[in-house]
Design a protein around this motif. Structure first.
Motif, short mmCIF file in Angstrom:
data_model
loop_
_atom_site.label_atom_id
_atom_site.label_comp_id
_atom_site.label_asym_id
_atom_site.label_seq_id
_atom_site.Cartn_x
_atom_site.Cartn_y
_atom_site.Cartn_z
N ASP A 141 0.82 -1.20 0.00
CA ASP A 141 0.00 0.00 0.00
C ASP A 141 0.86 1.26 0.00
OD1 ASP A 141 -2.43 1.46 0.15
OD2 ASP A 141 -2.11 1.76 2.28
N GLN A 142 1.99 1.24 0.71
CA GLN A 142 2.87 2.40 0.79
C GLN A 142 4.30 1.99 0.45
OE1 GLN A 142 1.76 5.40 1.28
NE2 GLN A 142 -0.30 5.00 2.03
N ASP A 177 0.64 -2.88 5.17
CA ASP A 177 -0.50 -3.35 4.37
C ASP A 177 -0.10 -3.67 2.94
OD1 ASP A 177 -2.54 -3.06 6.38
OD2 ASP A 177 -2.39 -0.90 6.12
N LEU A 178 -0.71 -4.72 2.40
CA LEU A 178 -0.62 -5.06 0.99
C LEU A 178 -2.03 -5.02 0.43
CD1 LEU A 178 1.46 -7.41 2.55
CD2 LEU A 178 2.33 -7.19 0.22
N VAL A 179 -2.19 -4.46 -0.75
CA VAL A 179 -3.52 -4.27 -1.32
C VAL A 179 -3.64 -5.00 -2.65
CG1 VAL A 179 -4.00 -2.10 -0.16
CG2 VAL A 179 -2.74 -2.07 -2.30
N PHE A 202 1.02 -7.63 7.47
CA PHE A 202 1.86 -8.25 8.48
C PHE A 202 2.28 -7.16 9.46
CE2 PHE A 202 4.75 -7.18 4.99
CZ PHE A 202 5.80 -6.55 5.63
N ILE A 203 2.92 -7.55 10.56
CA ILE A 203 3.27 -6.61 11.63
C ILE A 203 4.78 -6.42 11.69
CG2 ILE A 203 3.19 -6.14 14.11
CD1 ILE A 203 0.48 -6.00 12.75
N PHE A 204 5.21 -5.17 11.73
CA PHE A 204 6.60 -4.81 12.00
C PHE A 204 6.68 -4.33 13.44
CE2 PHE A 204 10.01 -1.77 12.48
CZ PHE A 204 11.07 -2.33 11.79
N THR A 235 6.19 -3.01 -5.36
CA THR A 235 6.57 -4.40 -5.04
C THR A 235 7.55 -4.44 -3.88
OG1 THR A 235 8.38 -4.36 -6.67
CG2 THR A 235 6.20 -5.14 -7.41
N ARG A 236 8.05 -3.28 -3.49
CA ARG A 236 8.95 -3.18 -2.34
C ARG A 236 8.47 -2.06 -1.43
NH1 ARG A 236 14.91 -3.31 -5.31
NH2 ARG A 236 14.67 -5.34 -6.33
N THR A 237 8.74 -2.21 -0.15
CA THR A 237 8.50 -1.12 0.80
C THR A 237 9.67 -1.07 1.77
OG1 THR A 237 6.85 -0.12 2.27
CG2 THR A 237 7.21 -2.47 2.53
N MET A 238 9.85 0.08 2.40
CA MET A 238 11.02 0.29 3.23
C MET A 238 10.62 0.91 4.57
SD MET A 238 14.46 2.45 2.17
CE MET A 238 13.60 4.02 1.99
N VAL A 239 11.27 0.48 5.63
CA VAL A 239 11.18 1.13 6.94
C VAL A 239 12.53 1.78 7.19
CG1 VAL A 239 10.80 0.82 9.40
CG2 VAL A 239 9.53 -0.59 7.77
N SER A 240 12.54 3.10 7.39
CA SER A 240 13.80 3.82 7.45
C SER A 240 13.60 5.18 8.11
CB SER A 240 14.35 4.01 6.03
OG SER A 240 15.45 4.88 6.01
N PHE A 241 14.72 5.77 8.54
CA PHE A 241 14.69 7.15 9.01
C PHE A 241 14.88 8.14 7.87
CE2 PHE A 241 15.77 5.08 13.05
CZ PHE A 241 14.94 5.76 13.92
N ALA A 242 15.16 7.66 6.69
CA ALA A 242 15.37 8.54 5.55
C ALA A 242 14.08 9.26 5.17
CB ALA A 242 15.89 7.72 4.36
N ALA A 243 14.20 10.23 4.28
CA ALA A 243 13.01 10.92 3.80
C ALA A 243 12.13 9.94 3.05
CB ALA A 243 13.41 12.07 2.88
#
Length: 474
Positions: free
Chosen positions: A37-38, A53-55, A106-108, A141-149
């Protein structure tokens, strides 16, 4: 009768494309598309856990399974973070597709807070779809968890439907959203200048009186001003009773607060309106019951403000001292709750405000707008519009997508006016976002984003449901 931008619109069935997945190819209506989703989740927003989330492009016809692969930089699984479900030896885990659903998740889980470092990056990638029918991997198709912008995403600010009872502040670089009831405050005390704003989102107005003795003012003396000290009277003189809609803090309805007490007059304050209460309005219903009147006077005490306030017929007043807080653009005060309140995020940690707004129409004075978007010029968020032309709707759509994809930033176009997006993103007659434009915004951290407004109505055709997408310009 006071008129605001509450123009009734016909009820349209707005069919919105799935924001994170491309449209299904023509002639392949049974193709099942899946995407995140994001593109991005800010680590700083995850104190404990967050849903990823995946949509789907349509409700699933069958049960199935997604395989997600995890990769991390400067972060250890089970030390810095974990996931539900857990990963296997290949750093992969599976997330179910359930027949009849249009999404899964899924949960992070963040295992270290406060954060020990800000260079952690965790990426999730869809590597397999086990599904009985034809499927495509498109969009995110990819998502990221980060402190970056933030790389971008889609946000639907919850402003409260037709009554638009909330102001919503958005920071693009983190995806952070803050909602505040727009009736929660009346006065905003500047940290930058000796100025005080009134709350234009509830259509407040203020008139300077020819006295500096607040206890001597009575309703019988000022009631003759009631009809003129208001928004939407179609009289140009009422521009004097509202703050400059550009956001220029030196042009407020309440004059600069002076060191000499004798130079600070009493003001008659129109407290504006409560949000509307109609059950099924055809358009926006932002102005309900009137909130009445107050009298105020504001003085300086060293670098602080001293606010005096009372009801119109009171023979004595209350006082409160309000300090400037340099971490914020303004300190906010509620005359109803008689206390300071939290409204805006810190000075440079928001970019957009979705709100009802008091604007000015040339020759007609101040006027109320619904579905408005201002940007944080006080916190150095600047913006400009990119408008394209096309010979047909199809040609226009192609040219808009090309311009959006290929945009080159032009700093010379960035504006100090907070109304760049304003009401210039939507057509109240059709209930749709304009299809010929997008916006470029530079935030306080130096990031550039392109912003495309998607919609303003929900599936029932009601106003008060804005949605936009944005992307980092790299």
């Amino acid at each position: 009768m006071i008129k605001f931008c509450k123009i009734a619109v016909l009820v349209f069935v707005v069919i919105l494309g799935l924001s994170s997945c491309e449209k299904e190819p023509k002639g392949q209506e049974r193709v099942f598309v899946v995407a995140f989703d994001q593109k991005f989740t800010s680590y700083s927003n995850i104190r404990d856990e967050a849903k990823i989330d995946l949509v789907f492009s349509k409700a699933a016809d069958f049960d199935g399974m997604l395989t997600i692969r995890l990769s991390a930089k400067n972060a250890e699984y089970q030390t810095d973070f974990t996931t539900i479900p857990r990963i296997d030896n290949n750093s992969e885990f599976q997330v179910p597709i359930k027949a009849g659903t249009k999404s899964t998740e899924f949960i992070f889980k963040n295992l270290i807070y406060p954060f020990d470092r800000e260079d952690k990056v965790i990426q999730f990638e869809i590597v397999n779809v086990d599904y009985p029918d034809t499927f495509l991997l498109q969009g995110n198709t990819r998502t990221m968890v980060s402190f970056a912008a933030s790389l971008g995403g889609t946000i639907a600010p919850e402003i409260g439907g037709p009554s638009q009872a909330f102001q919503v502040y958005v920071e693009l670089s983190s995806g952070t959203v803050k909602e505040v009831a727009r009736t929660s405050w009346e006065l905003a005390f500047s940290s930058e200048a000796d100025r005080v704003k009134i709350n234009g989102s509830i259509y407040m107005a203020a008139k300077k009186l020819d006295t500096n003795d607040i206890d001597q003012v009575r309703q019988s003396q000022v009631s003759g001003f009631f009809s003129e000290v208001a928004v939407g009277t179609f009289d140009p003189v009422n521009e004097n009773y509202v703050d400059a809609p550009s956001g220029d803090v030196t042009k407020t309805a309440i004059a600069e607060i002076k060191e000499n007490d004798a130079e600070n007059a009493v003001y008659l304050i129109n407290m504006g309106f409560e949000p509307g209460q109609l059950a099924n309005p055809a358009g926006a219903d932002v102005a309900g019951e009137k909130r009445g009147w107050k009298k105020i006077r504001i003085l300086k005490r060293q670098d602080d403000y001293l606010l005096q306030y009372a009801n119109l017929n009171d023979s004595s007043h209350k006082e409160v001292r309000i300090k400037k807080n340099q971490a914020y653009n303004f300190s906010f005060y509620s005359l109803i709750a008689e206390s300071e309140v939290s409204v805006e995020p810190t000075k440079e940690n928001w970019d957009l405000n979705f709100t009802v707004f008091t604007n000015v129409i040339a020759g007609n004075g101040s006027y109320g707008y619904s579905d408005f978007v201002s940007n944080n010029t006080r916190g150095n968020s600047r913006a400009y519009a990119v408008i394209v032309t096309g010979s047909t709707p199809q040609d226009l759509a192609v040219k808009l997508e090309q311009a959006y994809a290929d945009v080159q930033v032009d700093d010379s176009k960035l504006s100090n006016d907070q109304r760049v997006i304003g009401a210039e993103w939507r057509d109240v007659f059709t209930g749709q976002a304009f299809k010929d434009r997008f916006f470029v915004l530079k935030d306080a951290k130096g990031n550039y984003y392109k912003i495309k407004m998607i919609s303003m109505l929900n599936e029932k055709g009601q106003r008060g449901y804005p949605k936009f997408e944005y992307q980092l310009i790299q």
